[in-house]
Design an enzyme around this catalytic site. Structure first.
Site, PDB file in Angstrom:
ATOM      1  N   ARG A  94     -25.178  17.247  17.955  1.00 55.16           N
ATOM      2  CA  ARG A  94     -23.817  17.795  17.784  1.00 55.16           C
ATOM      3  C   ARG A  94     -23.277  18.054  19.181  1.00 55.16           C
ATOM      4  O   ARG A  94     -23.829  18.885  19.911  1.00 55.16           O
ATOM      5  CB  ARG A  94     -23.859  19.072  16.948  1.00 55.16           C
ATOM      6  CG  ARG A  94     -22.557  19.829  16.989  1.00 55.16           C
ATOM      7  CD  ARG A  94     -22.459  20.893  15.935  1.00 55.16           C
ATOM      8  NE  ARG A  94     -22.245  20.300  14.633  1.00 55.16           N
ATOM      9  CZ  ARG A  94     -21.860  20.992  13.553  1.00 55.16           C
ATOM     10  NH1 ARG A  94     -21.671  22.291  13.624  1.00 55.16           N
ATOM     11  NH2 ARG A  94     -21.679  20.378  12.408  1.00 55.16           N
TER      12      ARG A  94
ATOM     13  N   ASP B 253      -9.373  21.618   6.307  1.00 56.56           N
ATOM     14  CA  ASP B 253     -10.383  22.093   7.252  1.00 56.56           C
ATOM     15  C   ASP B 253      -9.713  23.134   8.148  1.00 56.56           C
ATOM     16  O   ASP B 253      -8.484  23.320   8.107  1.00 56.56           O
ATOM     17  CB  ASP B 253     -10.929  20.900   8.069  1.00 56.56           C
ATOM     18  CG  ASP B 253     -12.056  21.295   9.022  1.00 56.56           C
ATOM     19  OD1 ASP B 253     -12.659  22.377   8.836  1.00 56.56           O
ATOM     20  OD2 ASP B 253     -12.337  20.529   9.970  1.00 56.56           O
TER      21      ASP B 253
ATOM     22  N   ARG C 169     -24.603  17.721   1.588  1.00 59.07           N
ATOM     23  CA  ARG C 169     -25.003  17.346   2.943  1.00 59.07           C
ATOM     24  C   ARG C 169     -26.491  16.967   2.959  1.00 59.07           C
ATOM     25  O   ARG C 169     -26.905  16.008   3.603  1.00 59.07           O
ATOM     26  CB  ARG C 169     -24.755  18.506   3.932  1.00 59.07           C
ATOM     27  CG  ARG C 169     -23.297  18.873   4.140  1.00 59.07           C
ATOM     28  CD  ARG C 169     -22.538  17.797   4.899  1.00 59.07           C
ATOM     29  NE  ARG C 169     -23.140  17.495   6.181  1.00 59.07           N
ATOM     30  CZ  ARG C 169     -22.930  18.183   7.311  1.00 59.07           C
ATOM     31  NH1 ARG C 169     -22.078  19.175   7.325  1.00 59.07           N
ATOM     32  NH2 ARG C 169     -23.532  17.848   8.447  1.00 59.07           N
TER      33      ARG C 169
ATOM     34  N   GLN D 202     -20.721  14.509   7.467  1.00 57.09           N
ATOM     35  CA  GLN D 202     -19.838  15.223   6.547  1.00 57.09           C
ATOM     36  C   GLN D 202     -19.095  14.219   5.664  1.00 57.09           C
ATOM     37  O   GLN D 202     -19.005  14.400   4.440  1.00 57.09           O
ATOM     38  CB  GLN D 202     -18.833  16.062   7.362  1.00 57.09           C
ATOM     39  CG  GLN D 202     -17.897  16.889   6.508  1.00 57.09           C
ATOM     40  CD  GLN D 202     -18.633  17.991   5.767  1.00 57.09           C
ATOM     41  OE1 GLN D 202     -19.323  18.783   6.366  1.00 57.09           O
ATOM     42  NE2 GLN D 202     -18.485  18.042   4.449  1.00 57.09           N
TER      43      GLN D 202
ATOM     44  N   HIS E   7     -17.006  13.219  12.224  1.00 61.74           N
ATOM     45  CA  HIS E   7     -18.115  13.970  11.617  1.00 61.74           C
ATOM     46  C   HIS E   7     -18.661  13.102  10.467  1.00 61.74           C
ATOM     47  O   HIS E   7     -18.426  13.375   9.299  1.00 61.74           O
ATOM     48  CB  HIS E   7     -17.590  15.315  11.103  1.00 61.74           C
ATOM     49  CG  HIS E   7     -18.646  16.326  10.787  1.00 61.74           C
ATOM     50  ND1 HIS E   7     -19.998  16.077  10.910  1.00 61.74           N
ATOM     51  CD2 HIS E   7     -18.542  17.603  10.330  1.00 61.74           C
ATOM     52  CE1 HIS E   7     -20.670  17.166  10.555  1.00 61.74           C
ATOM     53  NE2 HIS E   7     -19.816  18.094  10.202  1.00 61.74           N
TER      54      HIS E   7
ATOM     55  N   CYS F   7     -14.936  21.211   4.337  1.00 64.43           N
ATOM     56  CA  CYS F   7     -16.274  20.961   4.892  1.00 64.43           C
ATOM     57  C   CYS F   7     -17.022  22.265   5.174  1.00 64.43           C
ATOM     58  O   CYS F   7     -18.240  22.259   5.285  1.00 64.43           O
ATOM     59  CB  CYS F   7     -16.159  20.134   6.162  1.00 64.43           C
ATOM     60  SG  CYS F   7     -15.173  20.955   7.426  1.00 64.43           S
TER      61      CYS F   7
HETATM   62  N1   CP Z   1     -19.600  21.382   7.751  1.00 65.94           N
HETATM   63  C1   CP Z   1     -20.426  21.593   8.784  1.00 65.94           C
HETATM   64  O1   CP Z   1     -20.750  20.684   9.547  1.00 65.94           O
HETATM   65  O2   CP Z   1     -20.891  22.866   8.893  1.00 65.94           O
HETATM   66  P1   CP Z   1     -21.723  23.460  10.132  1.00 65.94           P
HETATM   67  O3   CP Z   1     -20.775  23.490  11.308  1.00 65.94           O
HETATM   68  O4   CP Z   1     -22.120  24.837   9.699  1.00 65.94           O
HETATM   69  O5   CP Z   1     -22.886  22.577  10.400  1.00 65.94           O
HETATM   70  N1  NVA Z   2     -13.342  20.559  12.495  1.00 63.47           N
HETATM   71  C1  NVA Z   2     -14.385  21.536  12.549  1.00 63.47           C
HETATM   72  C2  NVA Z   2     -15.504  21.161  11.629  1.00 63.47           C
HETATM   73  C3  NVA Z   2     -16.624  22.139  11.563  1.00 63.47           C
HETATM   74  C4  NVA Z   2     -17.738  21.666  10.663  1.00 63.47           C
HETATM   75  C5  NVA Z   2     -14.895  21.675  13.971  1.00 63.47           C
HETATM   76  O1  NVA Z   2     -15.033  20.649  14.661  1.00 63.47           O
HETATM   77  O2  NVA Z   2     -15.122  22.799  14.417  1.00 63.47           O
END
Ligand code: CP
Ligand code: NVA
Length: 308
Positions: free
Chosen positions: A102, A225, A293, A132, A129, A265
């Protein structure tokens, strides 16, 4: 499959295959538990940002299938700071059988994959993502069936990383994708170009609007989101002024198809982009979506390890 960095790297058939594998592994998990198909394998999980779902679901996906996972926090790795990404990738390739990362900058996950000898999975970047997106598609398919061509998926809010993966998976599966965002918060034009190319092949329709009410007309899926993604925190106050007309509330949901499902999400900023009433109401699928997930990622890992 060597890596899983973007849904748009795959064909419609490959995405459908991943969904089939996810459905199979999910059924198996609830019936008698998963077979130890990841035995002897460890997933290294590099996080530059916080996470609940991505971290825990990947860890559990490995354990349920007889493997293990190792969490590497931002402080430990210092990706590109303490050590170059290329060196991190080459060192970890000798210790673990796959990597999940990430990152802030999408280029960093591409760089990791370039230098890694083991598969690399994108666990969220500023661009997209994809894990997701696969769980979202799995949730939609469970509700509307695999042959749900012509379905209307409407995303309301910020044209962010989650919206990019939802657009690409929708286009690949022949769903119509509509996005309503305020001016200045549109989808990445490069991602739209990629989406349009896919949509041309699958005959899906991509529409970009400003009006959330127009966007949800005939919607089978309403998705939203956070207004402020990780890494954009200094823009929070500014965004909180722009986005309120894009809130997914009971009024907006009532303007969609009567069987519409509402997705997010998570994490949700309740009563900002999504009201409590909708999040906990009859149209919401946010928790089954979060749980998916786990199953979607088992399928991604199984294909990367070539064991399913
Ligand atoms: N939706 C998602 O990726 O959640 P987290 O940021 O908690 O991993
Ligand atoms: N768009 C959000 C998604 C979190 C899972 C972010 O990038 O923070």
């Amino acid at each position: 499959m060597k890596d899983f960095l973007a849904i748009s790297d795959y064909t419609s058939d490959e995405i459908k295959d991943l969904l089939d594998v996810a459905l199979k592994l999910k059924k198996q998990y609830f019936k008698k538990g998963n077979k130890p198909i990841f035995q002897g394998k460890v997933l290294g999980m590099i996080f530059q940002k916080p996470s609940l779902r991505t971290r825990v679901s990947f860890d559990m996906a490995m354990r349920h299938c007889g493997g293990d996972a190792l969490y590497l926090s931002p402080n430990e790795i210092g990706l590109g700071k303490r050590e170059s990404i290329a060196d991190v990738a080459r060192v970890l390739s000798g210790y673990v059988q796959a990597l999940m990362a990430r990152v802030f900058d999408h280029e960093h996950v591409i760089e990791l994959a370039k230098w890694s000898d083991v598969p690399v999975v994108n666990g969220l970047s500023d661009y997209n993502h994809p894990c997701q997106g696969m769980a979202d598609a799995l949730t939609i398919v469970e509700k509307f069936g695999m042959k749900s061509k012509g379905l209307n998926v409407s995303y309301v809010g910020d044209g962010n990383n989650v919206a990019v993966s939802l657009m690409h998976v929708s286009a690949l599966l022949g769903w119509n994708f509509t996005l309503a965002s305020p001016e200045g918060y549109d989808l990445n034009p490069k991602a739209v170009e990629v989406g349009e190319k896919i949509a041309k092949k699958t005959k899906s329709k991509l529409t970009f609007l400003r009006d959330p009410h127009e966007a949800v007309k005939k919607a089978h899926v309403i998705y939203t989101d956070t207004w402020t993604s990780m890494g954009q925190e200094e823009e929070t106050a500014k965004r909180e002024k722009v986005f309120p007309p894009y809130q997914v509330n009971a009024q907006l949901v009532s303007e969609a198809d009567k069987d519409v499902i509402v997705m997010h999400c998570l994490p949700a900023h309740r009563n900002q982009e999504l009201t409590d009433e909708v999040a906990d109401g009859p149209h919401s699928v946010i928790f089954p979506q979060a749980h998916n997930r786990l199953h979607a990622q088992k399928a991604i890992l199984a294909r990367l390890f070539d064991v399913a």
